[in-house]
Design an enzyme around this catalytic site. Sequence first.
Site, PDB file in Angstrom:
ATOM      1  N   THR A  81       2.465   1.598   5.768  1.00 52.37           N
ATOM      2  CA  THR A  81       1.687   2.700   5.220  1.00 52.37           C
ATOM      3  C   THR A  81       1.277   3.594   6.371  1.00 52.37           C
ATOM      4  O   THR A  81       1.076   3.096   7.492  1.00 52.37           O
ATOM      5  CB  THR A  81       0.429   2.202   4.481  1.00 52.37           C
ATOM      6  N   ASN A  82       1.153   4.874   6.115  1.00 54.96           N
ATOM      7  CA  ASN A  82       0.636   5.790   7.137  1.00 54.96           C
ATOM      8  C   ASN A  82      -0.890   5.799   7.148  1.00 54.96           C
ATOM      9  O   ASN A  82      -1.518   5.654   8.191  1.00 54.96           O
ATOM     10  CB  ASN A  82       1.145   7.215   6.892  1.00 54.96           C
ATOM     11  N   GLU A 132       5.419   6.938   0.501  1.00 50.89           N
ATOM     12  CA  GLU A 132       5.981   7.195  -0.830  1.00 50.89           C
ATOM     13  C   GLU A 132       6.688   8.538  -0.950  1.00 50.89           C
ATOM     14  O   GLU A 132       7.449   8.756  -1.896  1.00 50.89           O
ATOM     15  CB  GLU A 132       4.885   7.130  -1.906  1.00 50.89           C
ATOM     16  N   CYS A 182       3.780  10.095   4.433  1.00 53.29           N
ATOM     17  CA  CYS A 182       3.312   9.113   3.464  1.00 53.29           C
ATOM     18  C   CYS A 182       4.531   8.308   3.072  1.00 53.29           C
ATOM     19  O   CYS A 182       5.598   8.887   2.814  1.00 53.29           O
ATOM     20  CB  CYS A 182       2.688   9.784   2.243  1.00 53.29           C
ATOM     21  N   MET A 217       0.832  -1.220   0.000  1.00 50.19           N
ATOM     22  CA  MET A 217       0.000   0.000   0.000  1.00 50.19           C
ATOM     23  C   MET A 217       0.865   1.269   0.000  1.00 50.19           C
ATOM     24  O   MET A 217       0.806   2.066   0.917  1.00 50.19           O
ATOM     25  CB  MET A 217      -0.915  -0.024   1.238  1.00 50.19           C
TER      26      MET A 217
END
Length: 237
Positions: A83-84, A198, A196, A10
């Site tokens: 994932t956050n 990413e 995040c 994710m």
Amino acid sequence: MKTIGLLGGMSWESSAGYYRLVNERVRELRGGYHSARTVLYSVDFADFEAMQAEGRWDDAGRELNRAARSLEAAGADFVVLCTNTMHKVADQLTDGLGIPLLHIADTMAVAIKAANIKRVGLLGTGFTMTQPFYRERLAAHGLDVLVPDEADRETVHRVIYDELIHGVVTEDSRERCREVIARLAEAGADGVIYGCTEIELLVGPEDSPVPTFPTTRLHAEAAVDYALGEISLPPAT
């Protein structure tokens, strides 16, 4: 060494970073031929993106609970949710689970307080920046959290979902995110959370006028430190 249960996908772009970072951390601390004991459960992000867009958070929580139970059954000693945003359903994920979750926001709070910072800016998906689950978790640790204005939130969210999740990194988006970070600093943030998993594909410490707290790296390193018995689980409050 405890076995780290990585719950990823994710997106897989950041989950791949988690796997690399935990192994780099073990190599740093143990040397030689050592690597991390890990179990990885990777979901299909398309399912979760649809649940997010449709507000089906309970469905997402049930799916992550099933995935976490699979990690436990496979021998994981604790769960790292890579994932956050999906920490929004952390309580559902851990419901009936026999192993703990290393919560990403608690990990960030420890790092931020260690840097003697009380007011931080938060970058992330629109869900992370606007909904209370993340900010309130940080506030429970005594931190004051600032988020960008609506236009900047939309910019960051778009860059994450339209570009970074797909592995697309552009100089234009990097510059736009730098501008958002600068405005958070101007608004009084003494540090900025790259909230995040990413975002670290796009910006680093050199892109901010104030200290940064990269969630992927800090979360992965804390997972290894806990697995090796170097630290305890961070307190929830």
